[in-house]
Design an enzyme around this catalytic site. Structure first.
Site, mmCIF file in Angstrom:
data_model
loop_
_atom_site.group_PDB
_atom_site.id
_atom_site.type_symbol
_atom_site.label_atom_id
_atom_site.label_comp_id
_atom_site.label_asym_id
_atom_site.label_seq_id
_atom_site.Cartn_x
_atom_site.Cartn_y
_atom_site.Cartn_z
ATOM 1 N N THR A 1 43.778 44.467 37.789
ATOM 2 C CA THR A 1 44.793 45.488 38.048
ATOM 3 C C THR A 1 46.030 44.759 38.581
ATOM 4 O O THR A 1 46.265 44.743 39.792
ATOM 5 C CB THR A 1 44.276 46.527 39.065
ATOM 6 N N ARG B 1 46.746 32.306 39.427
ATOM 7 C CA ARG B 1 47.452 33.585 39.345
ATOM 8 C C ARG B 1 48.298 33.833 40.590
ATOM 9 O O ARG B 1 47.806 33.733 41.696
ATOM 10 C CB ARG B 1 46.454 34.742 39.176
ATOM 11 N N VAL C 1 35.294 38.885 40.065
ATOM 12 C CA VAL C 1 34.563 39.975 40.720
ATOM 13 C C VAL C 1 33.302 40.337 39.933
ATOM 14 O O VAL C 1 32.211 40.446 40.495
ATOM 15 C CB VAL C 1 35.500 41.204 40.889
ATOM 16 N N ASP D 1 32.390 41.644 28.462
ATOM 17 C CA ASP D 1 33.750 41.109 28.586
ATOM 18 C C ASP D 1 34.409 41.122 27.220
ATOM 19 O O ASP D 1 33.758 40.887 26.202
ATOM 20 C CB ASP D 1 33.750 39.687 29.154
ATOM 21 N N CYS E 1 45.240 39.302 44.983
ATOM 22 C CA CYS E 1 45.148 40.379 45.978
ATOM 23 C C CYS E 1 46.376 40.527 46.879
ATOM 24 O O CYS E 1 47.037 41.555 46.861
ATOM 25 C CB CYS E 1 43.901 40.168 46.827
HETATM 26 N N1 LIG Z 1 39.750 37.745 42.393
HETATM 27 C C1 LIG Z 1 39.499 38.191 43.627
HETATM 28 O O1 LIG Z 1 39.337 37.399 44.555
HETATM 29 C C2 LIG Z 1 39.363 39.675 43.897
HETATM 30 C C3 LIG Z 1 38.853 40.096 45.137
HETATM 31 C C4 LIG Z 1 38.702 41.454 45.392
HETATM 32 C C5 LIG Z 1 39.084 42.376 44.420
HETATM 33 N N2 LIG Z 1 39.606 41.939 43.225
HETATM 34 C C6 LIG Z 1 39.957 42.967 42.237
HETATM 35 O O2 LIG Z 1 38.930 43.006 41.246
HETATM 36 C C7 LIG Z 1 39.491 43.330 39.981
HETATM 37 C C8 LIG Z 1 39.104 42.276 38.960
HETATM 38 O O3 LIG Z 1 39.732 41.046 39.306
HETATM 39 P P1 LIG Z 1 39.171 39.629 38.876
HETATM 40 O O4 LIG Z 1 39.801 38.645 39.794
HETATM 41 O O5 LIG Z 1 37.683 39.661 38.750
HETATM 42 O O6 LIG Z 1 39.805 39.480 37.425
HETATM 43 P P2 LIG Z 1 39.482 38.298 36.367
HETATM 44 O O7 LIG Z 1 40.725 38.122 35.581
HETATM 45 O O8 LIG Z 1 38.885 37.129 37.067
HETATM 46 O O9 LIG Z 1 38.360 38.918 35.429
HETATM 47 C C9 LIG Z 1 38.531 40.062 34.706
HETATM 48 C C10 LIG Z 1 37.731 39.973 33.418
HETATM 49 O O10 LIG Z 1 37.820 41.247 32.798
HETATM 50 C C11 LIG Z 1 37.913 41.051 31.396
HETATM 51 N N3 LIG Z 1 38.461 42.269 30.823
HETATM 52 C C12 LIG Z 1 39.726 42.748 30.887
HETATM 53 N N4 LIG Z 1 39.806 43.932 30.261
HETATM 54 C C13 LIG Z 1 38.567 44.214 29.797
HETATM 55 C C14 LIG Z 1 38.004 45.294 29.050
HETATM 56 N N5 LIG Z 1 38.744 46.329 28.675
HETATM 57 N N6 LIG Z 1 36.702 45.237 28.738
HETATM 58 C C15 LIG Z 1 35.935 44.190 29.101
HETATM 59 N N7 LIG Z 1 36.418 43.137 29.797
HETATM 60 C C16 LIG Z 1 37.710 43.162 30.147
HETATM 61 C C17 LIG Z 1 38.769 39.815 31.247
HETATM 62 O O11 LIG Z 1 38.557 39.184 29.994
HETATM 63 C C18 LIG Z 1 38.285 38.964 32.421
HETATM 64 O O12 LIG Z 1 37.250 38.070 32.050
HETATM 65 C C19 LIG Z 1 40.975 43.489 40.194
HETATM 66 O O13 LIG Z 1 41.267 44.835 40.433
HETATM 67 C C20 LIG Z 1 41.230 42.703 41.472
HETATM 68 O O14 LIG Z 1 42.349 43.153 42.178
HETATM 69 C C21 LIG Z 1 39.730 40.611 42.932
#
Ligand SMILES: NC(=O)c1ccc[n+]([C@@H]2O[C@H](COP(=O)([O-])OP(=O)(O)OC[C@H]3O[C@@H](n4cnc5c(N)ncnc54)[C@H](O)[C@@H]3O)[C@@H](O)[C@H]2O)c1
Length: 411
Positions: free
Chosen positions: A90, A332, A17, A36, A265
């Site tokens: 999350t 995941r 995201v 990050d 999701c």
């Molecule tokens: N992946 C999807 O397709 C998607 C789509 C819509 C919404 N979301 C939501 O978006 C959110 C993020 O998901 P994602 O898929 O991007 O996760 P991800 O695991 O791909 O990326 C998250 C990143 O955040 C970093 N991170 C974690 N804690 C941190 C902190 N305290 N400070 C700085 N960096 C930190 C991690 O190292 C990681 O690189 C979630 O709530 C998810 O439900 C995801």
């Protein structure tokens, strides 16, 4: 969209995201600091190397070179930003309940560096009330002047990785704020790179809408998954049924069966809704049933393969495509992992092949071993069934991508 903006924003979390958002905003004219906690990710991003399929190295490298994008592990950088967007995972805990610990720790580390007037946006998916009750409270407790002067907004991300039609900039963006000033600031910010920004009356509406969208998918996928055994018994092709029903121009949407539901999701978001609902003493039996039906698919898939491969000796089963969806390397919550567990618990050796996935914990890559059978879990581009088909290996296809090939049975 508005005219090119000027200013600095910080995006916390550079994953599926956060990185596409950071790149889109940088291309729109913002100077973007991508924060990050993984220093490996930070290092690669600053060398123009993307780990996210939706962002090419070439696209990233242009922004890094032009200093429109810089990755960092240092939260102090956030003090340069007028907008700070949180995009951290999350997930669920081991009991299937919301695990907001990463979100909480992200807000905690961001809070001391937010200067007055900053727009703080949460894009991470969570239950209604997260912005108002959780995030605002953490800022209040961890910033010198509390939550004073911070504009709190919610803009749940809807990105669908590898969707070529609906991208970050073209998918309508729901936004809201804790007050009208925050909502207006969020509307102005997202309008710089999103074509269609949809303000709603409260952050809770935006948060719940996001959960409803994915719950709708979870429940409808469960409905078709529930009909799979019936179709198999009746010798009816469920995908043909779905296509037939889909000719109705109104009142029907196509959802497809599979080995389960995966990703960050669909298996996760409905559980956030269920948890919140239980807190208020309200039952949501549709969600519980859908979770149960989808959760039983891996066992059903194993049963189907074993029936298909009855009489064969080998102890090896091959899983084809282990990412949770085609075109991504993300495993995941992939149903492939559950299918593998079910097979292992019956004493099988599980092997996998996936052109995009380099390692999967607990499963070995396939190197041409003899097989009892194979299961296509995800129709990953580049999967080649040819040698297996020629060798007469029974194959169960859970994706519909290999329909009509001999030895390949459809789910
Ligand atoms: N992946 C999807 O397709 C998607 C789509 C819509 C919404 N979301 C939501 O978006 C959110 C993020 O998901 P994602 O898929 O991007 O996760 P991800 O695991 O791909 O990326 C998250 C990143 O955040 C970093 N991170 C974690 N804690 C941190 C902190 N305290 N400070 C700085 N960096 C930190 C991690 O190292 C990681 O690189 C979630 O709530 C998810 O439900 C995801």
């Amino acid at each position: 969209m508005q005219t090119a903006p000027q200013g600095t924003i910080a995006v916390i979390g550079q994953g599926y995201v956060g990185l596409p958002l950071a790149v889109e905003a940088a291309e729109a004219g913002w100077t973007v600091i991508g924060i990050d906690k993984s220093l490996g990710i930070v290092k690669n991003l600053n060398m123009g190397r993307s780990h996210i399929e939706d962002v090419s190295d070439a696209r990233l490298a242009v922004l890094v070179k032009g200093k429109q994008y810089i990755a960092s592990g240092d939260c102090e950088e956030i003090s340069k930003a007028t907008v700070c967007v949180i995009c951290v995972p999350t997930p669920l805990d081991n009991d299937g309940k919301p695990d907001t610990s990463l979100l909480e720790s992200a807000v905690k580390s961001v809070a001391p560096h937010l200067k007055s007037g900053t727009l703080l946006v949460n894009e991470s998916t969570s239950y209604p009330g997260t912005l108002r009750d959780l995030i605002r409270d953490i800022v209040e407790k961890n910033r010198e002047s509390g939550a004073e002067g911070i504009k709190f907004a919610s803009a749940p991300e809807r990105i669908d990785p590898q969707n070529k039609e609906w991208k970050l900039s073209t998918t309508p963006r729901l936004i809201s704020g804790l007050d009208s000033e925050a909502r207006k600031a969020a509307e102005d910010f997202y309008s710089t790179f999103c074509r269609n920004v949809v303000p709603v009356s409260s952050p809770e509406v935006a948060e719940l809408a996001k959960l409803l969208e994915n719950t709708f998918r979870q429940v409808n996928i469960a409905l078709v998954n529930q009909i799979v055994p019936l179709c198999h018994k009746l010798d009816i092709d469920i995908r043909e049924v779905i296509e037939a029903a889909g000719t109705k121009p109104y009142g029907f949407m196509k959802f497809y069966p599979g080995a389960g539901v995966g990703g960050h999701c669909i298996p996760v978001d409905p559980m956030y809704l269920l948890w919140k609902s239980r807190q208020l003493g309200i039952d949501l039996p549709f969600i519980e049933k859908a979770d149960d039906v989808n959760g039983k698919m891996p066992e059903y898939v194993v049963e189907r393969l074993l029936a298909l491969a009855a009489g064969r000796e080998s102890n090896n089963v091959l899983l084809l495509g282990v990412a949770y969806k085609p075109g991504v390397a993300d495993v995941r919550e992939s149903p492939a992992l559950v299918v593998a567990e079910r097979l292992k618990s019956r004493g099988f050796e599980v092997l996998y092949t996936d052109p995009l996935v380099e390692n999967v914990s607990g499963i070995k890559p396939y190197k041409g071993e003899g097989l009892r059978g194979a299961i296509v879990i995800t129709a990953q581009p580049g999967l080649d069934l040819g040698p297996l088909v020629s060798a007469g290996i029974p194959i169960l296809d859970c994706t519909g991508a290999f329909k009509g090939i001999s030895n390949v049975e459809q789910l």
